[in-house]
Design a protein around this motif. Structure first.
Motif: not given
Length: 65
Positions: A23-25, A28-36, A38-44, A49-56
């Motif tokens: 989830l942490s990674v 971090f990746a979303a804030f690094s890679l997604l466009p500015e 997007w709001s912080g809440l949306r990027r978080s 969601i991406g981190g949970a998917g990778v974990w699953l």
């Protein structure tokens, strides 16, 4: 509910730790890679969601097999 989650985390520390790491990674990746634009809440949320998917995908074979 909080007590139940802490009991599960104590019983399965590797799974809980890997979930927190993924989830942490993801955030971090979303804030690094997604466009500015997007709001912080949306990027978080996208990172969580991406981190949970990778974990699953990492733990699903262990949970099923």
């Amino acid at each position: 509910m909080r007590r139940r989650l802490s009991e599960i985390a104590r019983a399965h520390p590797v799974l809980a730790g890997s979930l927190v790491l993924c989830l942490s990674v993801g955030v971090f990746a979303a804030f690094s890679l997604l466009p500015e634009e997007w709001s912080g809440l949306r990027r978080s949320a996208a990172g969580l969601i991406g981190g949970a998917g990778v974990w699953l995908l990492m733990v699903a074979p262990r949970l099923v097999g």
